[in-house]
Design an enzyme around this catalytic site. Structure first.
Site, mmCIF file in Angstrom:
data_model
loop_
_atom_site.group_PDB
_atom_site.id
_atom_site.type_symbol
_atom_site.label_atom_id
_atom_site.label_comp_id
_atom_site.label_asym_id
_atom_site.label_seq_id
_atom_site.Cartn_x
_atom_site.Cartn_y
_atom_site.Cartn_z
ATOM 1 N N CYS A 113 69.891 30.460 55.241
ATOM 2 C CA CYS A 113 69.794 31.562 54.280
ATOM 3 C C CYS A 113 70.376 31.232 52.905
ATOM 4 O O CYS A 113 70.112 31.941 51.937
ATOM 5 C CB CYS A 113 70.460 32.805 54.845
ATOM 6 N N HIS A 237 72.200 37.428 49.294
ATOM 7 C CA HIS A 237 71.248 37.222 50.385
ATOM 8 C C HIS A 237 71.058 38.551 51.100
ATOM 9 O O HIS A 237 72.030 39.229 51.446
ATOM 10 C CB HIS A 237 71.781 36.153 51.342
ATOM 11 N N ASN A 267 65.627 40.578 56.655
ATOM 12 C CA ASN A 267 66.259 39.295 56.348
ATOM 13 C C ASN A 267 65.185 38.213 56.358
ATOM 14 O O ASN A 267 64.657 37.858 57.413
ATOM 15 C CB ASN A 267 67.334 39.007 57.391
#
Length: 312
Positions: A113, A237, A267
């Site tokens: 990520c 993020h 996500n």
């Protein structure tokens, strides 16, 4: 001195909208439970016949157009992903071929990520040392193919998408001002894919992320000689609204100064930050001269943050 920055940015969003209500029909969960714990309302999945390189290509075409740069002018392609089409060849070489970027070198980066930030920091080095003029950085994931849709702890979290940025030289008062990258392999197994699907120790990941995201954001500001009062917009993020809120509170920013695209995309790992940037630019929340803080964390465990003065 050459200063590296972003000349143009583009994104691809998965075509299939999957709502929390859809998951209520499949597994033991509820819309309220998902929203309360994650902030996610829906996520996007790419069709079965659309792979990681396809999404990366679509985002790249938009980024090149926004930058006013042709594929032939790209010197290096960096793709941040943990969901390649196949182990090899790399996604970056597949994108290079489709774009017709014949003079571009190509490599993939595996930093989960935090991958897009790792890519920007890497591209900065090549541009500022004079090695390359234009670098294409892509964050892209097809997480739906490695997510167990029967696991209530992970199924509701992830989505598919891509974001791409064309990097090049910008004015001295614009561009990347500082970055910080880090890793802690002691927590490596907290997020892993040893088998077919993602496995995650949510409690440990949450504790790590809440601590590290805020610390890294403050650290990169210090490296840039700036303070939290200088920040115009935070792009964390997009993993979990509670983690993101903890970062915002560490910087003492009002709610309207943080991107929250997690609610509609879930996500998307390395794609989440550039996808958020595209949306916020369209909505007029990012303006020329704004100081942006980008911060992310991911499997590894790794993290990264970047202070960026937006504009050319």
């Amino acid at each position: 001195m050459t200063r590296a920055g972003i000349l143009g940015i583009g994104s691809y969003v998965g075509e299939h909208v999957v709502t929390n209500k859809d998951f209520e029909k499949r597994i033991d969960t509820s819309d309220e439970w998902i929203r309360t714990r994650t902030g996610i309302e829906e996520r996007r999945f790419a069709p079965d016949n659309v792979d990681t390189s396809d999404m990366a290509y679509e985002a790249s075409v938009k980024a090149l157009k926004a930058a006013g740069v042709s594929a032939e002018e790209i010197d290096l392609i960096l793709v941040a992903t943990v969901t390649p089409d196949m182990p090899f060849p790399t996604v970056s070489t597949l994108v290079q071929q489709r774009l017709g970027a014949k003079k571009a070198a190509a490599m993939d980066i595996s930093a989960a990520c935090a991958g897009f930030i790792y890519g920007l920091a890497t591209g900065q080095q090549f541009i500022e040392n004079g090695g390359y003029k234009h670098v294409l950085v892509i964050g892209v994931e097809k997480l739906s193919k490695i997510t167990d849709m029967t696991d209530r702890n992970t199924a509701v979290l992830f989505g598919d998408g891509a974001g791409a940025a064309v990097m090049g030289a910008v004015s001295e008062d614009r561009g990347i001002l500082a970055y910080e990258l880090g890793a802690d392999g002691e927590g490596a197994m907290h997020i892993n894919q040893k088998g077919e699907y993602i496995q995650m120790n949510g409690r440990e990941v949450f504790k790590f992320a809440v601590r590290q995201m805020g610390e890294s954001a403050l650290s990169v500001l210090e490296k840039a000689g700036l303070s939290k009062e200088d920040v115009d917009f935070l792009i964390p993020h997009q993993a979990n609204i509670r983690i993101m809120e903890a970062s915002r509170e560490r910087l003492e920013l009002p709610v309207e100064k943080m991107s929250t695209t997690v609610k509609k995309y879930g996500n998307t790992s390395s794609a989440s930050i550039p996808m958020a940037m595209v949306d916020e630019l369209k909505d007029g929340k990012i303006k020329d001269g704004d100081l942006l803080v980008l911060v992310g964390f991911g499997a590894g465990l790794v993290w990264g943050s970047l202070a960026l003065r937006w504009g050319r």
